[in-house]
Motif scaffolding. Structure first.
Motif, PDB file in Angstrom:
ATOM      1  N   VAL A  26      -4.446  -1.477  -2.896  1.00 23.56           N
ATOM      2  CA  VAL A  26      -3.365  -2.435  -2.668  1.00 23.56           C
ATOM      3  C   VAL A  26      -2.764  -2.874  -4.004  1.00 23.56           C
ATOM      4  O   VAL A  26      -3.468  -3.356  -4.890  1.00 23.56           O
ATOM      5  CB  VAL A  26      -3.893  -3.677  -1.911  1.00 23.56           C
ATOM      6  CG1 VAL A  26      -2.755  -4.664  -1.656  1.00 23.56           C
ATOM      7  CG2 VAL A  26      -4.569  -3.273  -0.609  1.00 23.56           C
ATOM      8  N   TRP A  27      -1.452  -2.692  -4.135  1.00 29.27           N
ATOM      9  CA  TRP A  27      -0.715  -3.222  -5.285  1.00 29.27           C
ATOM     10  C   TRP A  27      -0.326  -4.655  -4.957  1.00 29.27           C
ATOM     11  O   TRP A  27       0.249  -4.919  -3.898  1.00 29.27           O
ATOM     12  CB  TRP A  27       0.548  -2.414  -5.554  1.00 29.27           C
ATOM     13  CG  TRP A  27       0.321  -1.037  -6.083  1.00 29.27           C
ATOM     14  CD1 TRP A  27       0.060   0.086  -5.351  1.00 29.27           C
ATOM     15  CD2 TRP A  27       0.333  -0.629  -7.457  1.00 29.27           C
ATOM     16  NE1 TRP A  27      -0.091   1.175  -6.178  1.00 29.27           N
ATOM     17  CE2 TRP A  27       0.079   0.768  -7.480  1.00 29.27           C
ATOM     18  CE3 TRP A  27       0.552  -1.288  -8.662  1.00 29.27           C
ATOM     19  CZ2 TRP A  27       0.021   1.501  -8.659  1.00 29.27           C
ATOM     20  CZ3 TRP A  27       0.498  -0.569  -9.845  1.00 29.27           C
ATOM     21  CH2 TRP A  27       0.238   0.811  -9.840  1.00 29.27           C
ATOM     22  N   GLN A  83      -0.253  -6.135 -10.315  1.00 24.19           N
ATOM     23  CA  GLN A  83      -1.714  -6.068 -10.430  1.00 24.19           C
ATOM     24  C   GLN A  83      -2.134  -4.742  -9.809  1.00 24.19           C
ATOM     25  O   GLN A  83      -1.726  -4.415  -8.699  1.00 24.19           O
ATOM     26  CB  GLN A  83      -2.343  -7.241  -9.680  1.00 24.19           C
ATOM     27  CG  GLN A  83      -3.832  -7.391  -9.914  1.00 24.19           C
ATOM     28  CD  GLN A  83      -4.317  -8.748  -9.400  1.00 24.19           C
ATOM     29  OE1 GLN A  83      -3.591  -9.731  -9.494  1.00 24.19           O
ATOM     30  NE2 GLN A  83      -5.509  -8.787  -8.865  1.00 24.19           N
ATOM     31  N   TYR A  84      -2.936  -3.968 -10.570  1.00 28.60           N
ATOM     32  CA  TYR A  84      -3.256  -2.601 -10.137  1.00 28.60           C
ATOM     33  C   TYR A  84      -4.296  -2.575  -9.020  1.00 28.60           C
ATOM     34  O   TYR A  84      -5.201  -3.391  -8.981  1.00 28.60           O
ATOM     35  CB  TYR A  84      -3.856  -1.774 -11.291  1.00 28.60           C
ATOM     36  CG  TYR A  84      -3.308  -2.053 -12.652  1.00 28.60           C
ATOM     37  CD1 TYR A  84      -1.978  -1.790 -12.956  1.00 28.60           C
ATOM     38  CD2 TYR A  84      -4.120  -2.573 -13.659  1.00 28.60           C
ATOM     39  CE1 TYR A  84      -1.477  -2.032 -14.224  1.00 28.60           C
ATOM     40  CE2 TYR A  84      -3.625  -2.820 -14.934  1.00 28.60           C
ATOM     41  CZ  TYR A  84      -2.305  -2.554 -15.200  1.00 28.60           C
ATOM     42  OH  TYR A  84      -1.823  -2.807 -16.452  1.00 28.60           O
ATOM     43  N   ASP A 135       0.292   8.577 -10.464  1.00 31.93           N
ATOM     44  CA  ASP A 135       0.780   9.038  -9.166  1.00 31.93           C
ATOM     45  C   ASP A 135       1.009   7.838  -8.236  1.00 31.93           C
ATOM     46  O   ASP A 135       2.023   7.760  -7.534  1.00 31.93           O
ATOM     47  CB  ASP A 135      -0.223  10.018  -8.550  1.00 31.93           C
ATOM     48  CG  ASP A 135       0.344  10.722  -7.330  1.00 31.93           C
ATOM     49  OD1 ASP A 135       1.459  11.265  -7.428  1.00 31.93           O
ATOM     50  OD2 ASP A 135      -0.323  10.707  -6.274  1.00 31.93           O
ATOM     51  N   GLY A 136       0.071   6.891  -8.269  1.00 29.21           N
ATOM     52  CA  GLY A 136       0.211   5.699  -7.443  1.00 29.21           C
ATOM     53  C   GLY A 136       1.390   4.845  -7.871  1.00 29.21           C
ATOM     54  O   GLY A 136       2.136   4.309  -7.032  1.00 29.21           O
ATOM     55  N   PHE A 137       1.595   4.705  -9.181  1.00 26.83           N
ATOM     56  CA  PHE A 137       2.696   3.894  -9.693  1.00 26.83           C
ATOM     57  C   PHE A 137       4.039   4.535  -9.339  1.00 26.83           C
ATOM     58  O   PHE A 137       4.999   3.838  -8.983  1.00 26.83           O
ATOM     59  CB  PHE A 137       2.543   3.718 -11.210  1.00 26.83           C
ATOM     60  CG  PHE A 137       3.499   2.729 -11.823  1.00 26.83           C
ATOM     61  CD1 PHE A 137       3.962   1.629 -11.118  1.00 26.83           C
ATOM     62  CD2 PHE A 137       3.944   2.899 -13.133  1.00 26.83           C
ATOM     63  CE1 PHE A 137       4.844   0.717 -11.692  1.00 26.83           C
ATOM     64  CE2 PHE A 137       4.823   1.993 -13.721  1.00 26.83           C
ATOM     65  CZ  PHE A 137       5.274   0.905 -12.995  1.00 26.83           C
ATOM     66  N   ILE A 192       0.865  -1.193   0.000  1.00 26.43           N
ATOM     67  CA  ILE A 192       0.000   0.000   0.000  1.00 26.43           C
ATOM     68  C   ILE A 192       0.897   1.238   0.000  1.00 26.43           C
ATOM     69  O   ILE A 192       1.780   1.366   0.848  1.00 26.43           O
ATOM     70  CB  ILE A 192      -0.925   0.008   1.232  1.00 26.43           C
ATOM     71  CG1 ILE A 192      -1.869  -1.197   1.190  1.00 26.43           C
ATOM     72  CG2 ILE A 192      -1.729   1.309   1.300  1.00 26.43           C
ATOM     73  CD1 ILE A 192      -2.639  -1.426   2.479  1.00 26.43           C
ATOM     74  N   VAL A 193       0.691   2.126  -0.967  1.00 21.16           N
ATOM     75  CA  VAL A 193       1.515   3.339  -1.048  1.00 21.16           C
ATOM     76  C   VAL A 193       0.670   4.611  -0.980  1.00 21.16           C
ATOM     77  O   VAL A 193       1.203   5.711  -0.890  1.00 21.16           O
ATOM     78  CB  VAL A 193       2.371   3.363  -2.337  1.00 21.16           C
ATOM     79  CG1 VAL A 193       3.388   2.236  -2.312  1.00 21.16           C
ATOM     80  CG2 VAL A 193       1.507   3.282  -3.585  1.00 21.16           C
TER      81      VAL A 193
END
Length: 310
Positions: A31-32, A77-78, A89-91, A23-24
């Motif tokens: 959740v990645w 998995q996104y 931004d999440g990546f 989790i970022v």
């Protein structure tokens, strides 16, 4: 189910390569999920981004083969993201968390579009060293669904799955392609309503790639000559967008060549990454690069270049 049909290696893969959850974002529901395999000393790995229907494990054959040859690979998995900026931004936060400054990206279909958008998003402070775009597109308008993009979140899961399945090949198929589709149907069944709705939204939301922002990134365009969800026009547009890209053509492979034509796909990946051997952007452990392997790859590279020119 599809897992057994595609390859007996799949269950072994699941038992030996752990699935991590990270989790970022401030929202802890995002959740990645990822498989990170190969030597951790490699600081510029190859990252795989799946299509709408895919999970991180659809690239299990690439993970097994490439790590065996000394590469570090990560398959993702996104989480649920509803727009391209939010995804990018999440990546970026995920790469920061993994302490990766630069990466190579392999994107399949939607994954290919998101890879291009991320390269564009980070162009002022580049995070993408190279791109492999498999059955990818550069403009979401090709699907003629931009007007419905904002309503996917309202649709029940069975309707969303029906939309995705409509793009899967039908009719007579060779056994490997049939098994690949079975496997993807199985993976599709594992996705929840919000996961599917968000991916379809990203796939169809009105957006296009701005090529001038990523023109200096080495690109390989990988596509198939047989039936796929991508139109000839969409493929031609990709060629125009990246006139200097290497082309990796597969005679057959449908929508999921990384499953049913994995040996060819893995070879093209190696050929693409060959240009970074011996640099700080190598995705392979230097001690694993044999003279014989390099020679074979150079011959393959020369052959593929000649075929492009014909």
């Amino acid at each position: 189910m599809g897992e057994i049909k595609v390859s007996p290696d799949y269950n072994w893969f699941r038992s030996t390569v752990p699935l991590k959850k990270i989790i970022v974002d401030d929202d802890d529901s995002k959740v990645w999920s990822l498989y990170d395999a190969g030597p951790r000393s490699i600081r510029c790995p190859l990252i795989f981004l799946p299509p709408v229907s895919g999970t991180a494990d659809v690239f299990f054959q690439q993970i097994l083969a490439l790590t065996g040859w000394g590469y570090r690979v990560i398959a993702l998995q996104y989480p649920v993201y509803w727009d391209h900026l939010e995804f990018c931004d999440g990546f970026r936060k995920l790469l920061d968390h993994l302490q990766l400054d630069k990466v190579h990206l392999f994107g399949a279909s939607l994954g290919g579009f998101l890879a291009q958008k991320f390269a564009e998003y980070t162009h002022k402070s580049p995070r993408v060293q190279s791109l492999i775009l498999c059955n990818a597109f550069s403009d979401t308008s090709i699907f003629n669904q931009t007007w419905t993009a904002n309503s996917f979140w309202l649709m029940p899961a069975f309707m969303l799955k029906k939309i995705v399945l409509g793009n899967f090949a039908s009719g007579p198929l060779d056994p490997e392609m049939a098994d690949g589709i079975d496997f993807m149907v199985d993976r599709l069944e594992s996705l929840g309503q919000s996961e599917l709705a968000s991916r379809l939204t990203l796939n169809c939301q009105n957006s296009y790639v701005e090529p001038h922002k990523i023109r200096d990134i080495p690109v390989t365009i990988m596509d198939v000559f047989d039936q796929s969800a991508l139109s000839t026009e969409a493929k031609e547009e990709m060629y125009k967008l990246y006139p200097n890209a290497r082309r990796a053509h597969l005679k057959t492979g449908g929508n999921f060549p990384y499953l049913c034509r994995s040996a060819e796909v893995n070879l093209y990946i190696q050929i693409h990454l060959l240009q970074f051997h011996g640099t700080r952007y190598a995705a392979i452990d230097p001690s694993m690069v044999s003279a014989d392997e390099l020679e074979v790859q150079k011959i393959s590279l020369h052959t593929s270049t000649e075929q492009e020119e014909q």
